[in-house]
Scaffold this motif. Structure first.
Motif, PDB file in Angstrom:
ATOM      1  N   THR A   1       0.824  -1.214   0.000  1.00  0.00           N
ATOM      2  CA  THR A   1       0.000   0.000   0.000  1.00  0.00           C
ATOM      3  C   THR A   1       0.854   1.258   0.000  1.00  0.00           C
ATOM      4  N   LEU A   2       2.058   1.170   0.531  1.00  0.00           N
ATOM      5  CA  LEU A   2       2.973   2.313   0.528  1.00  0.00           C
ATOM      6  C   LEU A   2       3.944   2.270  -0.651  1.00  0.00           C
ATOM      7  N   GLY A   3       3.983   1.140  -1.340  1.00  0.00           N
ATOM      8  CA  GLY A   3       4.924   0.989  -2.444  1.00  0.00           C
ATOM      9  C   GLY A   3       6.365   0.929  -1.956  1.00  0.00           C
ATOM     10  N   ARG A   4       6.581   0.368  -0.765  1.00  0.00           N
ATOM     11  CA  ARG A   4       7.913   0.288  -0.179  1.00  0.00           C
ATOM     12  C   ARG A   4       8.358  -1.157  -0.023  1.00  0.00           C
ATOM     13  N   ALA A   5       9.662  -1.332  -0.150  1.00  0.00           N
ATOM     14  CA  ALA A   5      10.280  -2.633   0.122  1.00  0.00           C
ATOM     15  C   ALA A   5      11.570  -2.373   0.886  1.00  0.00           C
ATOM     16  N   TRP A   6      11.994  -3.344   1.683  1.00  0.00           N
ATOM     17  CA  TRP A   6      13.217  -3.200   2.454  1.00  0.00           C
ATOM     18  C   TRP A   6      13.757  -4.584   2.773  1.00  0.00           C
ATOM     19  N   GLY A   7      14.949  -4.596   3.296  1.00  0.00           N
ATOM     20  CA  GLY A   7      15.562  -5.845   3.717  1.00  0.00           C
ATOM     21  C   GLY A   7      15.554  -5.948   5.223  1.00  0.00           C
ATOM     22  N   GLU A   8      15.596  -7.161   5.702  1.00  0.00           N
ATOM     23  CA  GLU A   8      15.676  -7.412   7.139  1.00  0.00           C
ATOM     24  C   GLU A   8      16.789  -8.422   7.395  1.00  0.00           C
ATOM     25  N   LEU A   9      17.674  -8.088   8.305  1.00  0.00           N
ATOM     26  CA  LEU A   9      18.690  -9.037   8.741  1.00  0.00           C
ATOM     27  C   LEU A   9      18.182  -9.693  10.004  1.00  0.00           C
ATOM     28  N   ARG A  10      18.181 -11.018  10.013  1.00  0.00           N
ATOM     29  CA  ARG A  10      17.645 -11.783  11.143  1.00  0.00           C
ATOM     30  C   ARG A  10      18.702 -12.749  11.661  1.00  0.00           C
ATOM     31  N   LEU A  11      18.628 -12.993  12.943  1.00  0.00           N
ATOM     32  CA  LEU A  11      19.501 -13.954  13.607  1.00  0.00           C
ATOM     33  C   LEU A  11      18.604 -14.876  14.414  1.00  0.00           C
ATOM     34  N   ASP A  12      18.653 -16.162  14.127  1.00  0.00           N
ATOM     35  CA  ASP A  12      17.781 -17.146  14.775  1.00  0.00           C
ATOM     36  C   ASP A  12      16.309 -16.753  14.675  1.00  0.00           C
ATOM     37  N   GLY A  13      15.926 -16.184  13.537  1.00  0.00           N
ATOM     38  CA  GLY A  13      14.544 -15.806  13.286  1.00  0.00           C
ATOM     39  C   GLY A  13      14.130 -14.472  13.871  1.00  0.00           C
ATOM     40  N   GLU A  14      14.975 -13.865  14.685  1.00  0.00           N
ATOM     41  CA  GLU A  14      14.655 -12.584  15.322  1.00  0.00           C
ATOM     42  C   GLU A  14      15.221 -11.434  14.493  1.00  0.00           C
ATOM     43  N   LEU A  15      14.431 -10.389  14.307  1.00  0.00           N
ATOM     44  CA  LEU A  15      14.865  -9.217  13.557  1.00  0.00           C
ATOM     45  C   LEU A  15      16.008  -8.525  14.280  1.00  0.00           C
ATOM     46  N   VAL A  16      17.135  -8.345  13.563  1.00  0.00           N
ATOM     47  CA  VAL A  16      18.280  -7.622  14.107  1.00  0.00           C
ATOM     48  C   VAL A  16      18.199  -6.164  13.673  1.00  0.00           C
ATOM     49  N   THR A  17      17.973  -5.950  12.364  1.00  0.00           N
ATOM     50  CA  THR A  17      17.878  -4.597  11.834  1.00  0.00           C
ATOM     51  C   THR A  17      17.189  -4.616  10.479  1.00  0.00           C
ATOM     52  N   SER A  18      16.591  -3.499  10.132  1.00  0.00           N
ATOM     53  CA  SER A  18      16.031  -3.308   8.789  1.00  0.00           C
ATOM     54  C   SER A  18      17.010  -2.456   7.993  1.00  0.00           C
ATOM     55  N   ILE A  19      17.107  -2.741   6.707  1.00  0.00           N
ATOM     56  CA  ILE A  19      18.027  -1.999   5.846  1.00  0.00           C
ATOM     57  C   ILE A  19      17.296  -1.601   4.571  1.00  0.00           C
ATOM     58  N   PRO A  20      17.773  -0.551   3.902  1.00  0.00           N
ATOM     59  CA  PRO A  20      17.143  -0.148   2.640  1.00  0.00           C
ATOM     60  C   PRO A  20      17.198  -1.282   1.611  1.00  0.00           C
ATOM     61  N   ALA A  21      16.226  -1.293   0.724  1.00  0.00           N
ATOM     62  CA  ALA A  21      16.154  -2.330  -0.314  1.00  0.00           C
ATOM     63  C   ALA A  21      17.429  -2.372  -1.148  1.00  0.00           C
ATOM     64  N   SER A  22      18.002  -1.213  -1.438  1.00  0.00           N
ATOM     65  CA  SER A  22      19.219  -1.184  -2.263  1.00  0.00           C
ATOM     66  C   SER A  22      20.365  -1.914  -1.573  1.00  0.00           C
ATOM     67  N   GLU A  23      20.487  -1.752  -0.256  1.00  0.00           N
ATOM     68  CA  GLU A  23      21.529  -2.464   0.481  1.00  0.00           C
ATOM     69  C   GLU A  23      21.247  -3.961   0.524  1.00  0.00           C
ATOM     70  N   ALA A  24      19.983  -4.327   0.701  1.00  0.00           N
ATOM     71  CA  ALA A  24      19.614  -5.744   0.727  1.00  0.00           C
ATOM     72  C   ALA A  24      19.923  -6.411  -0.609  1.00  0.00           C
ATOM     73  N   ILE A  25      19.636  -5.714  -1.693  1.00  0.00           N
ATOM     74  CA  ILE A  25      19.935  -6.264  -3.020  1.00  0.00           C
ATOM     75  C   ILE A  25      21.439  -6.402  -3.205  1.00  0.00           C
ATOM     76  N   ALA A  26      22.211  -5.402  -2.753  1.00  0.00           N
ATOM     77  CA  ALA A  26      23.669  -5.477  -2.872  1.00  0.00           C
ATOM     78  C   ALA A  26      24.211  -6.663  -2.084  1.00  0.00           C
ATOM     79  N   ILE A  27      23.658  -6.902  -0.900  1.00  0.00           N
ATOM     80  CA  ILE A  27      24.089  -8.061  -0.104  1.00  0.00           C
ATOM     81  C   ILE A  27      23.722  -9.355  -0.822  1.00  0.00           C
TER      82      ILE A  27
END
Length: 87
Positions: free
Chosen positions: A50-76
């Motif tokens: 609904t917002l037209g947004r996407a982002w990446g999430e880094l997780r450790l053992d299923g728990e959210l550690v941090t959210s990152i911009p989509a561009s960084e997630a794609i680069a990773i």
């Protein structure tokens, strides 16, 4: 006068799939994407349509550690940001 060019392409000329060099690039990208991230992190993608947004999430053992911009997630995911992530 030159003959007119047909508006549609002959579907019989289409190959059964991408050319071999594209398939090779896909295979290399797949292998790179399977490499584990440092410290056991998992990369996930999330979106809010609904917002037209996407982002990446880094997780450790299923728990959210941090959210990152989509561009960084794609680069990773592409292996382009591994050095920065490991630092």
């Amino acid at each position: 006068m030159m003959p007119l060019t047909p508006r549609s392409h002959d579907l019989d000329d289409l190959s059964a799939g991408p050319p071999p060099e594209v398939l090779e690039e896909i295979a290399v990208a797949w292998e790179r994407a399977q490499e584990p991230l440092p410290d056991g992190l998992d990369l996930h993608f999330a979106s809010e349509p609904t917002l037209g947004r996407a982002w990446g999430e880094l997780r450790l053992d299923g728990e959210l550690v941090t959210s990152i911009p989509a561009s960084e997630a794609i680069a990773i995911a592409c292996g382009d940001a591994m050095m920065a992530l490991a630092a």
